[in-house]
Design a protein around this motif. Structure first.
Motif, PDB file in Angstrom:
ATOM      1  N   PRO A   1       0.873  -1.411   0.038  1.00 52.83           N
ATOM      2  CA  PRO A   1      -0.057  -0.089  -0.028  1.00 52.83           C
ATOM      3  C   PRO A   1       0.903   1.206  -0.004  1.00 52.83           C
ATOM      4  CG  PRO A   1      -0.885  -1.557   1.538  1.00 52.83           C
ATOM      5  CD  PRO A   1       0.302  -2.162   1.160  1.00 52.83           C
ATOM      6  N   MET A   2       1.998   1.253   0.677  1.00 57.32           N
ATOM      7  CA  MET A   2       2.795   2.580   0.742  1.00 57.32           C
ATOM      8  C   MET A   2       3.193   2.826  -0.560  1.00 57.32           C
ATOM      9  SD  MET A   2       2.356   3.929   3.468  1.00 57.32           S
ATOM     10  CE  MET A   2       3.342   5.323   3.347  1.00 57.32           C
ATOM     11  N   THR A   3       3.730   1.763  -1.357  1.00 56.44           N
ATOM     12  CA  THR A   3       4.233   2.042  -2.626  1.00 56.44           C
ATOM     13  C   THR A   3       3.245   2.590  -3.531  1.00 56.44           C
ATOM     14  OG1 THR A   3       5.806  -0.007  -2.558  1.00 56.44           O
ATOM     15  CG2 THR A   3       5.351   0.681  -4.655  1.00 56.44           C
ATOM     16  N   ILE A   4       1.881   2.055  -3.255  1.00 58.22           N
ATOM     17  CA  ILE A   4       0.838   2.955  -4.229  1.00 58.22           C
ATOM     18  C   ILE A   4       0.531   4.225  -3.596  1.00 58.22           C
ATOM     19  CG2 ILE A   4      -1.425   2.691  -4.768  1.00 58.22           C
ATOM     20  CD1 ILE A   4      -1.419  -0.509  -4.202  1.00 58.22           C
ATOM     21  N   VAL A   5       0.720   4.454  -2.388  1.00 54.50           N
ATOM     22  CA  VAL A   5       0.314   5.779  -1.945  1.00 54.50           C
ATOM     23  C   VAL A   5       1.617   6.834  -2.692  1.00 54.50           C
ATOM     24  CG1 VAL A   5       0.466   7.295   0.213  1.00 54.50           C
ATOM     25  CG2 VAL A   5      -0.974   5.213  -0.055  1.00 54.50           C
ATOM     26  N   GLU A   6       2.761   6.100  -2.530  1.00 55.88           N
ATOM     27  CA  GLU A   6       3.729   7.180  -3.368  1.00 55.88           C
ATOM     28  C   GLU A   6       3.786   7.351  -4.500  1.00 55.88           C
ATOM     29  OE1 GLU A   6       7.489   4.971  -2.240  1.00 55.88           O
ATOM     30  OE2 GLU A   6       7.370   5.415  -0.076  1.00 55.88           O
ATOM     31  N   ALA A   7       3.321   6.114  -5.492  1.00 56.63           N
ATOM     32  CA  ALA A   7       3.222   6.417  -6.648  1.00 56.63           C
ATOM     33  C   ALA A   7       2.080   7.541  -6.890  1.00 56.63           C
ATOM     34  CB  ALA A   7       2.889   5.091  -7.458  1.00 56.63           C
ATOM     35  N   PHE A   8       0.878   7.458  -6.005  1.00 55.88           N
ATOM     36  CA  PHE A   8      -0.168   8.410  -6.368  1.00 55.88           C
ATOM     37  C   PHE A   8       0.412   9.823  -6.245  1.00 55.88           C
ATOM     38  CE2 PHE A   8      -3.585  10.911  -4.640  1.00 55.88           C
ATOM     39  CZ  PHE A   8      -4.725  10.471  -5.255  1.00 55.88           C
ATOM     40  N   VAL A   9       0.829   9.920  -5.280  1.00 52.75           N
ATOM     41  CA  VAL A   9       1.556  11.313  -4.873  1.00 52.75           C
ATOM     42  C   VAL A   9       2.312  11.848  -6.168  1.00 52.75           C
ATOM     43  CG1 VAL A   9       2.867  13.004  -3.521  1.00 52.75           C
ATOM     44  CG2 VAL A   9       1.240  11.217  -2.347  1.00 52.75           C
ATOM     45  N   ASP A  10       3.377  10.950  -6.552  1.00 50.06           N
ATOM     46  CA  ASP A  10       4.285  11.365  -7.687  1.00 50.06           C
ATOM     47  C   ASP A  10       3.563  11.361  -9.123  1.00 50.06           C
ATOM     48  OD1 ASP A  10       6.394  11.338  -5.798  1.00 50.06           O
ATOM     49  OD2 ASP A  10       6.945   9.174  -6.213  1.00 50.06           O
TER      50      ASP A  10
ATOM     51  N   TRP B   1      -0.100  11.844  -9.467  1.00 49.39           N
ATOM     52  CA  TRP B   1      -1.091  12.763  -9.817  1.00 49.39           C
ATOM     53  C   TRP B   1      -1.201  14.150  -9.280  1.00 49.39           C
ATOM     54  CZ3 TRP B   1      -3.538  10.663 -13.448  1.00 49.39           C
ATOM     55  CH2 TRP B   1      -3.605   9.154 -13.641  1.00 49.39           C
ATOM     56  N   ILE B   2      -0.310  14.269  -8.354  1.00 53.63           N
ATOM     57  CA  ILE B   2      -0.082  15.721  -7.756  1.00 53.63           C
ATOM     58  C   ILE B   2       1.119  16.215  -8.629  1.00 53.63           C
ATOM     59  CG2 ILE B   2       0.492  16.873  -5.796  1.00 53.63           C
ATOM     60  CD1 ILE B   2      -1.929  15.239  -5.419  1.00 53.63           C
ATOM     61  N   GLY B   3       0.625  16.835  -9.832  1.00 53.53           N
ATOM     62  CA  GLY B   3       1.465  17.589 -10.840  1.00 53.53           C
ATOM     63  C   GLY B   3       0.768  17.634 -11.880  1.00 53.53           C
ATOM     64  N   PRO B   4       1.443  17.669 -13.296  1.00 58.36           N
ATOM     65  CA  PRO B   4       0.813  18.012 -14.366  1.00 58.36           C
ATOM     66  C   PRO B   4      -0.079  17.174 -14.706  1.00 58.36           C
ATOM     67  CG  PRO B   4       3.146  17.831 -14.382  1.00 58.36           C
ATOM     68  CD  PRO B   4       2.967  17.535 -13.305  1.00 58.36           C
TER      69      PRO B   4
ATOM     70  N   ASP C   1      -5.054  15.551 -17.189  1.00 57.96           N
ATOM     71  CA  ASP C   1      -5.776  14.210 -17.301  1.00 57.96           C
ATOM     72  C   ASP C   1      -7.201  14.199 -16.445  1.00 57.96           C
ATOM     73  OD1 ASP C   1      -4.149  12.464 -19.347  1.00 57.96           O
ATOM     74  OD2 ASP C   1      -2.792  13.078 -17.695  1.00 57.96           O
ATOM     75  N   VAL C   2      -6.781  14.618 -15.043  1.00 62.29           N
ATOM     76  CA  VAL C   2      -7.768  14.388 -14.205  1.00 62.29           C
ATOM     77  C   VAL C   2      -8.853  15.456 -14.218  1.00 62.29           C
ATOM     78  CG1 VAL C   2      -8.270  14.253 -11.643  1.00 62.29           C
ATOM     79  CG2 VAL C   2      -6.116  13.241 -12.410  1.00 62.29           C
ATOM     80  N   LEU C   3      -8.608  16.726 -14.317  1.00 63.93           N
ATOM     81  CA  LEU C   3      -9.469  17.564 -14.390  1.00 63.93           C
ATOM     82  C   LEU C   3     -10.383  17.668 -15.912  1.00 63.93           C
ATOM     83  CD1 LEU C   3      -7.761  20.824 -12.654  1.00 63.93           C
ATOM     84  CD2 LEU C   3      -9.523  19.330 -11.738  1.00 63.93           C
ATOM     85  N   PRO C   4      -9.783  17.323 -16.969  1.00 66.38           N
ATOM     86  CA  PRO C   4     -10.720  17.268 -18.054  1.00 66.38           C
ATOM     87  C   PRO C   4     -11.520  16.037 -17.972  1.00 66.38           C
ATOM     88  CG  PRO C   4      -8.316  17.703 -18.710  1.00 66.38           C
ATOM     89  CD  PRO C   4      -8.304  17.535 -17.507  1.00 66.38           C
ATOM     90  N   SER C   5     -11.073  15.058 -17.345  1.00 62.80           N
ATOM     91  CA  SER C   5     -12.024  13.817 -17.202  1.00 62.80           C
ATOM     92  C   SER C   5     -13.054  14.238 -16.278  1.00 62.80           C
ATOM     93  CB  SER C   5     -11.114  12.740 -16.678  1.00 62.80           C
ATOM     94  OG  SER C   5     -10.330  12.039 -17.497  1.00 62.80           O
ATOM     95  N   LEU C   6     -12.844  15.054 -15.253  1.00 61.95           N
ATOM     96  CA  LEU C   6     -14.033  15.470 -14.318  1.00 61.95           C
ATOM     97  C   LEU C   6     -15.021  16.225 -15.105  1.00 61.95           C
ATOM     98  CD1 LEU C   6     -12.079  15.872 -11.010  1.00 61.95           C
ATOM     99  CD2 LEU C   6     -13.407  13.961 -11.610  1.00 61.95           C
TER     100      LEU C   6
END
Length: 274
Positions: free
Chosen positions: A54-63, A65-68, A73-78
């Protein structure tokens, strides 16, 4: 002579409220935390490439999706999800009121509605893509084509279920059609309409991802498939985690809106329980 006195201890209302909040929070978070712990222990004891800790996934999540990618990607999809749900609600409620109020139209369209409701929306994606191309309009149309049915059919049922005695009473008071619609039909049908909207939200989220997986070069669905094809497993799971969080956020927002729109309905239910 002995006097016996008894003291009645009344529990504090605020204490009960905090106890209820704590209990609900424990129920809501207990199972997810337990599953995360089990996942972490299992990933440590028996490491698997396709099930990172889980911690590896959390680190990948931050790296990831918190950025360009948040802006690209995220905001256009929303945004596509928002407009798809909005159009589904507007068209579904409008058409549902008309069909529910006009008996001959309902009988005429019922076989066609049953047929198109039974068609899985993903199979229509190639046709819509040919007609509209790989554009945002195509992705929004895919969402609308799938998410409109629960709203439309629940609206029709809600309009049809309007109490006949109240309808006759409204007519006896010479209410216009617009007044009947505003003060009688819509309030009576609103619980079923909101139930349809709840179903439409989950369908819209699924179709948003599917439409981006096959006919897009950006978006959440595209990025998840990109990570999977390039064996970026932690990043792929982080995208799935993000979709789950979006679903939870949508459910929370819907719950607040539903409680506000149907506060009279929930008040009646609470009185009936009491």
């Amino acid at each position: 002579m002995t006097l016996y006195t008894s003291t009645v201890v009344v529990p504090r209302k605020r204490s009960r409220i905090w106890a209820t909040i704590g209990q609900n929070t424990a129920y809501a978070l207990g199972l997810p935390i337990l599953l995360v712990v089990i996942w972490g222990v299992w990933a440590t004891v028996s490491p698997e490439r396709f099930f990172p800790p889980p911690m590896t996934i959390v680190e990948a999540f931050v790296d990831t999706w918190i950025g360009p990618r948040l802006w690209n990607d995220v905001l256009p999809s929303l945004g596509r999800l928002f407009f798809g749900v909005l159009f589904s609600i507007a068209v579904g409620v409008g058409a549902g009121i008309v069909i529910g109020r006009v008996r001959w139209l309902r009988e005429l369209l019922n076989p066609m509605l049953e047929f198109f409701r039974a068609v899985p929306p993903p199979v229509l994606i190639p046709i819509i893509a040919v007609l509209l191309g790989p554009t945002d309009a195509m992705k929004i149309t895919v969402i609308v084509v799938g998410a409109i049915w629960p709203v439309l059919l629940n609206t029709i049922d809600g309009v049809r279920a309007t109490d006949s005695v109240m309808t006759e009473t409204a007519r006896s008071f010479s209410l216009t059609r617009a007044e009947q619609l505003r003060y009688l039909v819509l309030p009576a049908a609103s619980p079923r309409i909101m139930a349809g909207v709840r179903q439409a939200l989950s369908i819209a989220l699924i179709l948003m991802v599917i439409s981006e997986m096959f006919y897009s070069s950006s978006g959440l669905g595209y990025q998840i498939v990109y990570f999977q094809r390039n064996y970026l497993i932690a990043q792929m799971w982080s995208g799935i985690l993000l979709l789950g969080l979006i679903g939870v956020l949508l459910a929370a927002i819907f719950g607040v809106v539903e409680r506000r729109v149907l506060r009279w309905y929930h008040g009646i239910k609470e009185v009936e329980r009491a």
